[in-house]
Design a protein around this motif. Sequence first.
Motif, PDB file in Angstrom:
ATOM      1  N   ALA A   1       0.835  -1.206   0.000  1.00  0.00           N
ATOM      2  CA  ALA A   1       0.000   0.000   0.000  1.00  0.00           C
ATOM      3  C   ALA A   1       0.869   1.255   0.000  1.00  0.00           C
ATOM      4  O   ALA A   1       0.582   2.221  -0.727  1.00  0.00           O
ATOM      5  CB  ALA A   1      -0.934  -0.004   1.200  1.00  0.00           C
ATOM      6  N   ALA A   2       1.947   1.250   0.780  1.00  0.00           N
ATOM      7  CA  ALA A   2       2.851   2.408   0.809  1.00  0.00           C
ATOM      8  C   ALA A   2       3.551   2.593  -0.536  1.00  0.00           C
ATOM      9  O   ALA A   2       3.690   3.721  -1.026  1.00  0.00           O
ATOM     10  CB  ALA A   2       3.882   2.239   1.923  1.00  0.00           C
ATOM     11  N   ALA A   3       3.963   1.490  -1.147  1.00  0.00           N
ATOM     12  CA  ALA A   3       4.626   1.573  -2.453  1.00  0.00           C
ATOM     13  C   ALA A   3       3.651   2.078  -3.521  1.00  0.00           C
ATOM     14  O   ALA A   3       4.025   2.871  -4.389  1.00  0.00           O
ATOM     15  CB  ALA A   3       5.196   0.210  -2.847  1.00  0.00           C
ATOM     16  N   ALA A   4       2.406   1.641  -3.446  1.00  0.00           N
ATOM     17  CA  ALA A   4       1.401   2.101  -4.411  1.00  0.00           C
ATOM     18  C   ALA A   4       1.134   3.594  -4.255  1.00  0.00           C
ATOM     19  O   ALA A   4       0.953   4.313  -5.243  1.00  0.00           O
ATOM     20  CB  ALA A   4       0.113   1.302  -4.245  1.00  0.00           C
ATOM     21  N   SER A   5       1.120   4.068  -3.028  1.00  0.00           N
ATOM     22  CA  SER A   5       0.921   5.495  -2.776  1.00  0.00           C
ATOM     23  C   SER A   5       2.078   6.318  -3.345  1.00  0.00           C
ATOM     24  O   SER A   5       1.864   7.350  -3.996  1.00  0.00           O
ATOM     25  CB  SER A   5       0.772   5.738  -1.281  1.00  0.00           C
ATOM     26  OG  SER A   5       0.686   7.108  -1.003  1.00  0.00           O
ATOM     27  N   ALA A   6       3.301   5.876  -3.089  1.00  0.00           N
ATOM     28  CA  ALA A   6       4.477   6.581  -3.619  1.00  0.00           C
ATOM     29  C   ALA A   6       4.485   6.540  -5.138  1.00  0.00           C
ATOM     30  O   ALA A   6       4.864   7.518  -5.796  1.00  0.00           O
ATOM     31  CB  ALA A   6       5.751   5.970  -3.055  1.00  0.00           C
ATOM     32  N   LEU A   7       4.058   5.420  -5.713  1.00  0.00           N
ATOM     33  CA  LEU A   7       3.989   5.309  -7.166  1.00  0.00           C
ATOM     34  C   LEU A   7       2.960   6.282  -7.739  1.00  0.00           C
ATOM     35  O   LEU A   7       3.191   6.896  -8.779  1.00  0.00           O
ATOM     36  CB  LEU A   7       3.654   3.875  -7.576  1.00  0.00           C
ATOM     37  CG  LEU A   7       3.462   3.625  -9.063  1.00  0.00           C
ATOM     38  CD1 LEU A   7       4.708   4.008  -9.857  1.00  0.00           C
ATOM     39  CD2 LEU A   7       3.093   2.173  -9.314  1.00  0.00           C
ATOM     40  N   GLY A   8       1.851   6.443  -7.045  1.00  0.00           N
ATOM     41  CA  GLY A   8       0.842   7.405  -7.498  1.00  0.00           C
ATOM     42  C   GLY A   8       1.394   8.820  -7.556  1.00  0.00           C
ATOM     43  O   GLY A   8       1.120   9.571  -8.499  1.00  0.00           O
ATOM     44  N   PHE A   9       2.205   9.183  -6.574  1.00  0.00           N
ATOM     45  CA  PHE A   9       2.826  10.502  -6.562  1.00  0.00           C
ATOM     46  C   PHE A   9       3.808  10.653  -7.727  1.00  0.00           C
ATOM     47  O   PHE A   9       3.802  11.669  -8.429  1.00  0.00           O
ATOM     48  CB  PHE A   9       3.536  10.733  -5.226  1.00  0.00           C
ATOM     49  CG  PHE A   9       4.205  12.071  -5.117  1.00  0.00           C
ATOM     50  CD1 PHE A   9       3.459  13.225  -4.965  1.00  0.00           C
ATOM     51  CD2 PHE A   9       5.587  12.174  -5.202  1.00  0.00           C
ATOM     52  CE1 PHE A   9       4.079  14.464  -4.888  1.00  0.00           C
ATOM     53  CE2 PHE A   9       6.211  13.404  -5.119  1.00  0.00           C
ATOM     54  CZ  PHE A   9       5.455  14.555  -4.958  1.00  0.00           C
ATOM     55  N   SER A  10       4.648   9.646  -7.954  1.00  0.00           N
ATOM     56  CA  SER A  10       5.616   9.696  -9.067  1.00  0.00           C
ATOM     57  C   SER A  10       4.902   9.754 -10.412  1.00  0.00           C
ATOM     58  O   SER A  10       5.326  10.454 -11.325  1.00  0.00           O
ATOM     59  CB  SER A  10       6.547   8.487  -9.030  1.00  0.00           C
ATOM     60  OG  SER A  10       7.385   8.545  -7.915  1.00  0.00           O
ATOM     61  N   ARG A  11       3.801   9.007 -10.505  1.00  0.00           N
ATOM     62  CA  ARG A  11       3.030   9.011 -11.756  1.00  0.00           C
ATOM     63  C   ARG A  11       2.425  10.398 -11.995  1.00  0.00           C
ATOM     64  O   ARG A  11       2.439  10.896 -13.123  1.00  0.00           O
ATOM     65  CB  ARG A  11       1.924   7.967 -11.680  1.00  0.00           C
ATOM     66  CG  ARG A  11       1.028   7.980 -12.913  1.00  0.00           C
ATOM     67  CD  ARG A  11      -0.007   6.909 -12.832  1.00  0.00           C
ATOM     68  NE  ARG A  11       0.669   5.646 -13.075  1.00  0.00           N
ATOM     69  CZ  ARG A  11       0.226   4.492 -12.624  1.00  0.00           C
ATOM     70  NH1 ARG A  11      -0.857   4.420 -11.902  1.00  0.00           N
ATOM     71  NH2 ARG A  11       0.888   3.395 -12.896  1.00  0.00           N
ATOM     72  N   ALA A  12       1.935  11.033 -10.952  1.00  0.00           N
ATOM     73  CA  ALA A  12       1.364  12.380 -11.093  1.00  0.00           C
ATOM     74  C   ALA A  12       2.430  13.378 -11.539  1.00  0.00           C
ATOM     75  O   ALA A  12       2.165  14.234 -12.391  1.00  0.00           O
ATOM     76  CB  ALA A  12       0.727  12.824  -9.784  1.00  0.00           C
ATOM     77  N   GLN A  13       3.629  13.267 -10.983  1.00  0.00           N
ATOM     78  CA  GLN A  13       4.719  14.158 -11.407  1.00  0.00           C
ATOM     79  C   GLN A  13       5.097  13.908 -12.863  1.00  0.00           C
ATOM     80  O   GLN A  13       5.327  14.849 -13.619  1.00  0.00           O
ATOM     81  CB  GLN A  13       5.943  13.962 -10.513  1.00  0.00           C
ATOM     82  CG  GLN A  13       5.795  14.565  -9.152  1.00  0.00           C
ATOM     83  CD  GLN A  13       7.062  14.408  -8.346  1.00  0.00           C
ATOM     84  OE1 GLN A  13       7.712  13.367  -8.360  1.00  0.00           O
ATOM     85  NE2 GLN A  13       7.426  15.464  -7.630  1.00  0.00           N
ATOM     86  N   PHE A  14       5.176  12.650 -13.252  1.00  0.00           N
ATOM     87  CA  PHE A  14       5.497  12.308 -14.638  1.00  0.00           C
ATOM     88  C   PHE A  14       4.440  12.880 -15.578  1.00  0.00           C
ATOM     89  O   PHE A  14       4.765  13.498 -16.595  1.00  0.00           O
ATOM     90  CB  PHE A  14       5.597  10.788 -14.797  1.00  0.00           C
ATOM     91  CG  PHE A  14       5.932  10.343 -16.189  1.00  0.00           C
ATOM     92  CD1 PHE A  14       7.245  10.314 -16.624  1.00  0.00           C
ATOM     93  CD2 PHE A  14       4.932   9.953 -17.072  1.00  0.00           C
ATOM     94  CE1 PHE A  14       7.563   9.904 -17.913  1.00  0.00           C
ATOM     95  CE2 PHE A  14       5.232   9.546 -18.359  1.00  0.00           C
ATOM     96  CZ  PHE A  14       6.560   9.518 -18.790  1.00  0.00           C
ATOM     97  N   ASN A  15       3.170  12.686 -15.226  1.00  0.00           N
ATOM     98  CA  ASN A  15       2.080  13.182 -16.075  1.00  0.00           C
ATOM     99  C   ASN A  15       2.078  14.705 -16.159  1.00  0.00           C
ATOM    100  O   ASN A  15       1.780  15.270 -17.219  1.00  0.00           O
ATOM    101  CB  ASN A  15       0.735  12.668 -15.574  1.00  0.00           C
ATOM    102  CG  ASN A  15       0.528  11.213 -15.910  1.00  0.00           C
ATOM    103  OD1 ASN A  15       1.183  10.654 -16.785  1.00  0.00           O
ATOM    104  ND2 ASN A  15      -0.379  10.579 -15.200  1.00  0.00           N
ATOM    105  N   ALA A  16       2.397  15.390 -15.063  1.00  0.00           N
ATOM    106  CA  ALA A  16       2.463  16.856 -15.099  1.00  0.00           C
ATOM    107  C   ALA A  16       3.585  17.316 -16.034  1.00  0.00           C
ATOM    108  O   ALA A  16       3.415  18.280 -16.790  1.00  0.00           O
ATOM    109  CB  ALA A  16       2.688  17.408 -13.694  1.00  0.00           C
TER     110      ALA A  16
END
Length: 185
Positions: free
Chosen positions: A141-156
């Motif tokens: 769950a923690a890794a998925a949360s961190a991945l969501g943040f990295s994905r948002a930065q990549f998409n931005a």
Amino acid sequence: MSSGETLLLAIAAVLVFWAVGAYNRLVRLRHEIARACAPLEAQVRQRDAALRAWVGALRPVLEGADTPADAVLAAADQVLVALDRLRLRPTSARAAASLRLADDTLSAARERLLAELPSHLHSPRLSGASLEVAGPAEELAAAASALGFSRAQFNATVDQYNEAVLQFPTVLIASLFGFRAAGPL
């Protein structure tokens, strides 16, 4: 030199400087996508390790139902292959779509695995098997949360690049030098 020639030369110089500036901006934004890909890759690999630990902890609980667990691991392998493609060409819309599709396949496989879990793993009263699975599940769950943040930065970063590529008159420089819109995740 006449004033008309001087004016024409000044206009040409302004256009050349603008073109060089627009080209350099597009190159910089493309490199920012590559830089944003590195933390994304690290987070995907961290989630992959947590996912494999979670599946390993679930295997004794699944009582011989290896098919859903194997499907999760196969989907995780697909995500890593798609990630390697994106790492090689971070601005490729096709590579981003491939990673997005592989991640969706992994999510579906995880949902099928969760549906196969015995009911005692879902109860609030933790049994011994639930305690063994809880640690890897929290890491996942923690890794998925961190991945969501990295994905948002990549998409931005991708959105910023795509806006620059499609903006007039920069679109002229982009089409001239082969800059194409990148794909978000």
